[in-house]
Design a protein around this motif. Structure first.
Motif, PDB file in Angstrom:
ATOM      1  N   GLU A   1      34.854 -34.498 -54.736  1.00 50.87           N
ATOM      2  CA  GLU A   1      34.885 -33.033 -54.803  1.00 50.87           C
ATOM      3  C   GLU A   1      35.238 -32.450 -53.423  1.00 50.87           C
ATOM      4  OE1 GLU A   1      34.057 -29.324 -56.956  1.00 50.87           O
ATOM      5  OE2 GLU A   1      34.246 -31.409 -57.626  1.00 50.87           O
ATOM      6  N   ILE A   2      36.093 -31.445 -53.428  1.00 46.73           N
ATOM      7  CA  ILE A   2      36.413 -30.741 -52.179  1.00 46.73           C
ATOM      8  C   ILE A   2      35.425 -29.592 -51.999  1.00 46.73           C
ATOM      9  CG2 ILE A   2      38.146 -29.389 -50.935  1.00 46.73           C
ATOM     10  CD1 ILE A   2      40.297 -30.901 -52.465  1.00 46.73           C
ATOM     11  N   ILE A   3      34.727 -29.573 -50.871  1.00 45.38           N
ATOM     12  CA  ILE A   3      33.744 -28.519 -50.609  1.00 45.38           C
ATOM     13  C   ILE A   3      34.042 -27.869 -49.261  1.00 45.38           C
ATOM     14  CG2 ILE A   3      31.936 -29.638 -51.965  1.00 45.38           C
ATOM     15  CD1 ILE A   3      30.664 -30.541 -49.331  1.00 45.38           C
ATOM     16  N   GLU A   4      33.504 -26.665 -49.088  1.00 49.16           N
ATOM     17  CA  GLU A   4      33.633 -25.972 -47.803  1.00 49.16           C
ATOM     18  C   GLU A   4      32.251 -25.852 -47.165  1.00 49.16           C
ATOM     19  OE1 GLU A   4      36.387 -22.447 -46.576  1.00 49.16           O
ATOM     20  OE2 GLU A   4      34.492 -21.553 -47.265  1.00 49.16           O
ATOM     21  N   ILE A   5      32.125 -26.427 -45.958  1.00 48.87           N
ATOM     22  CA  ILE A   5      30.851 -26.401 -45.251  1.00 48.87           C
ATOM     23  C   ILE A   5      30.952 -25.411 -44.095  1.00 48.87           C
ATOM     24  CG2 ILE A   5      29.209 -27.742 -43.886  1.00 48.87           C
ATOM     25  CD1 ILE A   5      29.890 -30.169 -45.477  1.00 48.87           C
ATOM     26  N   THR A   6      30.002 -24.485 -44.037  1.00 47.06           N
ATOM     27  CA  THR A   6      29.936 -23.503 -42.949  1.00 47.06           C
ATOM     28  C   THR A   6      28.920 -23.976 -41.924  1.00 47.06           C
ATOM     29  OG1 THR A   6      30.451 -21.709 -44.490  1.00 47.06           O
ATOM     30  CG2 THR A   6      29.535 -21.088 -42.350  1.00 47.06           C
ATOM     31  N   THR A   7      29.346 -24.036 -40.679  1.00 43.36           N
ATOM     32  CA  THR A   7      28.456 -24.464 -39.609  1.00 43.36           C
ATOM     33  C   THR A   7      28.462 -23.435 -38.486  1.00 43.36           C
ATOM     34  OG1 THR A   7      30.222 -25.755 -38.558  1.00 43.36           O
ATOM     35  CG2 THR A   7      28.749 -26.921 -40.084  1.00 43.36           C
ATOM     36  N   LEU A   8      27.382 -23.463 -37.717  1.00 43.45           N
ATOM     37  CA  LEU A   8      27.298 -22.647 -36.507  1.00 43.45           C
ATOM     38  C   LEU A   8      27.327 -23.617 -35.333  1.00 43.45           C
ATOM     39  CD1 LEU A   8      26.906 -19.775 -35.334  1.00 43.45           C
ATOM     40  CD2 LEU A   8      24.451 -20.257 -35.287  1.00 43.45           C
ATOM     41  N   SER A   9      28.439 -23.610 -34.582  1.00 45.55           N
ATOM     42  CA  SER A   9      28.623 -24.561 -33.488  1.00 45.55           C
ATOM     43  C   SER A   9      28.953 -23.813 -32.207  1.00 45.55           C
ATOM     44  CB  SER A   9      29.757 -25.543 -33.831  1.00 45.55           C
ATOM     45  OG  SER A   9      29.925 -26.495 -32.804  1.00 45.55           O
ATOM     46  N   ARG A  10      28.099 -23.980 -31.201  1.00 45.89           N
ATOM     47  CA  ARG A  10      28.276 -23.294 -29.905  1.00 45.89           C
ATOM     48  C   ARG A  10      28.441 -21.785 -30.089  1.00 45.89           C
ATOM     49  NH1 ARG A  10      28.896 -26.983 -25.902  1.00 45.89           N
ATOM     50  NH2 ARG A  10      29.570 -29.085 -26.493  1.00 45.89           N
ATOM     51  N   GLY A  11      27.657 -21.222 -30.995  1.00 51.15           N
ATOM     52  CA  GLY A  11      27.673 -19.785 -31.223  1.00 51.15           C
ATOM     53  C   GLY A  11      28.803 -19.295 -32.098  1.00 51.15           C
ATOM     54  N   GLU A  12      29.670 -20.187 -32.580  1.00 54.58           N
ATOM     55  CA  GLU A  12      30.800 -19.788 -33.415  1.00 54.58           C
ATOM     56  C   GLU A  12      30.619 -20.286 -34.848  1.00 54.58           C
ATOM     57  OE1 GLU A  12      34.465 -21.057 -31.782  1.00 54.58           O
ATOM     58  OE2 GLU A  12      34.225 -19.979 -29.887  1.00 54.58           O
ATOM     59  N   VAL A  13      30.973 -19.443 -35.809  1.00 56.79           N
ATOM     60  CA  VAL A  13      30.925 -19.835 -37.216  1.00 56.79           C
ATOM     61  C   VAL A  13      32.213 -20.592 -37.553  1.00 56.79           C
ATOM     62  CG1 VAL A  13      30.841 -19.016 -39.594  1.00 56.79           C
ATOM     63  CG2 VAL A  13      29.484 -17.873 -37.825  1.00 56.79           C
ATOM     64  N   VAL A  14      32.074 -21.801 -38.101  1.00 53.56           N
ATOM     65  CA  VAL A  14      33.221 -22.650 -38.418  1.00 53.56           C
ATOM     66  C   VAL A  14      33.162 -23.037 -39.891  1.00 53.56           C
ATOM     67  CG1 VAL A  14      34.428 -24.806 -37.912  1.00 53.56           C
ATOM     68  CG2 VAL A  14      33.262 -23.570 -36.064  1.00 53.56           C
ATOM     69  N   ASN A  15      34.265 -22.875 -40.602  1.00 51.12           N
ATOM     70  CA  ASN A  15      34.359 -23.296 -42.003  1.00 51.12           C
ATOM     71  C   ASN A  15      35.229 -24.546 -42.092  1.00 51.12           C
ATOM     72  OD1 ASN A  15      32.847 -21.152 -43.339  1.00 51.12           O
ATOM     73  ND2 ASN A  15      34.513 -19.803 -42.681  1.00 51.12           N
ATOM     74  N   THR A  16      34.676 -25.611 -42.658  1.00 55.68           N
ATOM     75  CA  THR A  16      35.371 -26.898 -42.734  1.00 55.68           C
ATOM     76  C   THR A  16      35.498 -27.336 -44.188  1.00 55.68           C
ATOM     77  OG1 THR A  16      34.434 -27.538 -40.590  1.00 55.68           O
ATOM     78  CG2 THR A  16      35.355 -29.292 -41.961  1.00 55.68           C
ATOM     79  N   ARG A  17      36.732 -27.591 -44.642  1.00 54.20           N
ATOM     80  CA  ARG A  17      36.959 -28.118 -45.987  1.00 54.20           C
ATOM     81  C   ARG A  17      37.097 -29.633 -45.893  1.00 54.20           C
ATOM     82  NH1 ARG A  17      38.337 -24.744 -50.041  1.00 54.20           N
ATOM     83  NH2 ARG A  17      39.615 -26.315 -51.068  1.00 54.20           N
ATOM     84  N   LEU A  18      36.354 -30.345 -46.747  1.00 52.69           N
ATOM     85  CA  LEU A  18      36.419 -31.803 -46.743  1.00 52.69           C
ATOM     86  C   LEU A  18      36.194 -32.337 -48.148  1.00 52.69           C
ATOM     87  CD1 LEU A  18      33.212 -32.738 -46.957  1.00 52.69           C
ATOM     88  CD2 LEU A  18      33.227 -32.212 -44.531  1.00 52.69           C
ATOM     89  N   THR A  19      36.574 -33.592 -48.337  1.00 60.42           N
ATOM     90  CA  THR A  19      36.406 -34.256 -49.627  1.00 60.42           C
ATOM     91  C   THR A  19      35.240 -35.221 -49.551  1.00 60.42           C
ATOM     92  OG1 THR A  19      38.789 -34.122 -50.044  1.00 60.42           O
ATOM     93  CG2 THR A  19      37.518 -35.670 -51.395  1.00 60.42           C
ATOM     94  N   LEU A  20      34.273 -35.066 -50.437  1.00 56.83           N
ATOM     95  CA  LEU A  20      33.100 -35.935 -50.435  1.00 56.83           C
ATOM     96  C   LEU A  20      33.483 -37.371 -50.775  1.00 56.83           C
ATOM     97  CD1 LEU A  20      30.525 -33.630 -52.285  1.00 56.83           C
ATOM     98  CD2 LEU A  20      30.531 -34.232 -49.847  1.00 56.83           C
ATOM     99  N   GLY A  21      32.855 -38.322 -50.073  1.00 60.28           N
ATOM    100  CA  GLY A  21      33.100 -39.734 -50.331  1.00 60.28           C
ATOM    101  C   GLY A  21      32.119 -40.275 -51.362  1.00 60.28           C
TER     102      GLY A  21
END
Length: 472
Positions: free
Chosen positions: A327-347
């Motif tokens: 499944e392709i999901i979008e993970i939102t993270t807070l890294s060094r004060g910045e919001v980052v959206n990462t799309r990846l495929t679950l293994g």
């Protein structure tokens, strides 16, 4: 680190330094110069010390035995820390290379940035430095004075010490009366400063807890690392597609990760640690799996998955379990004060379930109060544990929390460090009086003190040299 606040903080440091210079120049007649330091003597503190010692003497007299016991506990603790730290530095050079920071770090503003310790400590602004230093110095010195007056030892003066923008406090007691006092009163007076620092460390710990509960809410989770495996060294057939039959390849140590292959799988490792593992002939090499999280270089606190908020490790597990492998999901993270959206495929893991490829801490430890305190500090990629919390008061909440944290931490470490049996510290004479009281011999006391001093110096030199050889 908040850039705008750094500017205000640096301006405040300059203004405060100029104010100190002006104050010293206007009060030269009341200043005593000792080397680079100026002492501003006052007598107002003497009245406060006298009244406190007199008013609470029924409590202070039995309390002095607690002070002495705590002094011994702190002395044993700091000696054990030094001995164990030296053992770690000598026995495990890989750890030294990973830490990178020297074993002795000066407590100066912005030392976390100077020594690249942002992933371990909160920012250390000049404002924090000044507030913490004043509180630590005042309670430490005044506690010495209170116990000195409890035992009728005269206080000549109190005041503040200036070393540039560094502000401290002092209580000047009658040294002749101090040296003539009995052993128990001397030990109590010497240990009173560190006792006060420990009391204030606990007080600020309580303030931190109250403020934290009121001003912060969970808003994400940190993961401790990417998924790891311990691969037998004998099973590794090639490194970066270079066959080990031809020998160990020349690695580019500046690269962050390098691939290595077994017969069936590909893994990744840090070049310097991989090289060290082969040089030391370790049986198993710690490597990263080729996971979705690793491939996408996921970092920071996970705050949402496909828009669904993540505020606990339990919630993270429940949300991930909703998706099948592939499944392709979008993970939102807070890294060094910045919001980052990462799309990846679950293994897919060994049980055939969806696999992200991260490791998380023990939830019970992360949900503990210690875990909450730890998690609010900016850990970013190499977070060790904790829930990510957001301040209900914005940047002010984080600023105030970190200031409380630094006051608590510096009080504790000043108390611990001050009980080292070195001549310039409270622990020096504390140790000497203890040996003198046990042996009744000044010669033995002075010799024991000299031996311990040289042992401590040797331990510090060994750690510094081991660090220097590992880093440079």
């Amino acid at each position: 680190m908040n850039t705008s606040f750094v500017i205000y903080d640096l301006v405040f440091m300059v203004v405060f330094t100029l104010a100190v210079v002006y104050f010293i120049s206007k009060n030269k007649h009341r200043m005593l110069k000792q080397g680079w330091m100026y002492l501003y003597r006052t007598r107002w503190g003497i009245k406060l010390i006298d009244s406190t010692a007199k008013k609470y003497q029924t409590l202070l007299r039995p309390l002095q035995y607690v002070v002495i016991v705590l002094g011994y506990v702190l002395m044993v603790s700091i000696l054990w820390v030094m001995i164990y730290s030296t053992y770690v530095y000598v026995r495990y050079p890989i750890i030294v290379e990973m830490i990178k920071a020297p074993p002795i770090i000066p407590l100066i503003p912005y030392f976390t940035d100077i020594f690249n310790l942002q992933s371990v400590f909160p920012p250390f602004y000049f404002t924090y430095f000044l507030v913490a230093l004043v509180i630590v110095a005042v309670v430490h010195e005044f506690s010495h004075g209170i116990f000195a007056r409890l035992h009728k030892i005269k206080i000549h003066s109190t005041g503040f010490a200036f070393l540039g923008p560094i502000l401290g406090a002092f209580v000047e007691q009658d040294e002749k009366q101090m040296n003539k006092a009995k052993k128990i009163p001397q030990l109590a007076i010497l240990g009173a400063g560190v006792f006060a620092n420990i009391v204030f460390a606990l007080l600020f710990l309580a303030l931190i807890w109250i403020f934290f509960v009121a001003a912060f809410a969970p808003a994400g989770v940190f993961f401790t690392n990417y998924a790891l495996d311990a691969v037998p060294r004998a099973e590794i057939v090639s490194i970066d597609n270079f066959s080990l039959v031809m020998g160990f390849p020349a690695l580019n140590l500046s690269e962050k990760f390098i691939s290595l292959q077994t017969k069936n799988k590909t893994y990744f490792a840090q070049p310097a640690l991989l090289k060290k593992s082969f040089e030391q002939n370790v049986s198993n090499v710690l490597v990263y799996r080729d996971s979705p999280a690793f491939a996408s270089k996921l970092s920071g606190a996970i705050t949402a998955i496909n828009g669904e908020s993540i505020y606990s490790y339990e919630k993270l597990g429940v949300v991930l379990a909703q998706y099948p492998p592939g499944e392709i999901i979008e993970i939102t993270t807070l890294s060094r004060g910045e919001v980052v959206n990462t799309r990846l495929t679950l293994g897919t893991n060994d049980q055939g379930k969806a696999f992200l490829g991260i490791t998380v801490p023990d939830p019970s430890r992360a949900n503990s109060f210690a875990g909450m305190l730890y998690s609010i500090t900016p850990k970013v990629e190499n977070a060790l544990t904790g829930i990510h919390f957001e301040s209900k008061l914005g940047d002010f909440g984080i600023f105030f929390f970190h200031m409380l944290w630094w006051v608590m931490t510096i009080n504790f470490f000043v108390a611990l460090f001050n009980m080292l049996p070195l001549g310039i510290l409270d622990g020096g004479r504390f140790f000497y009086l203890t040996v003198l009281g046990l042996t009744k011999s000044e010669k033995v006391g002075k010799r024991a003190f000299a031996v311990v001093t040289w042992i401590i110096i040797a331990l510090l030199v060994i750690m510094m040299l081991r660090w220097a050889f590992s880093v440079f």
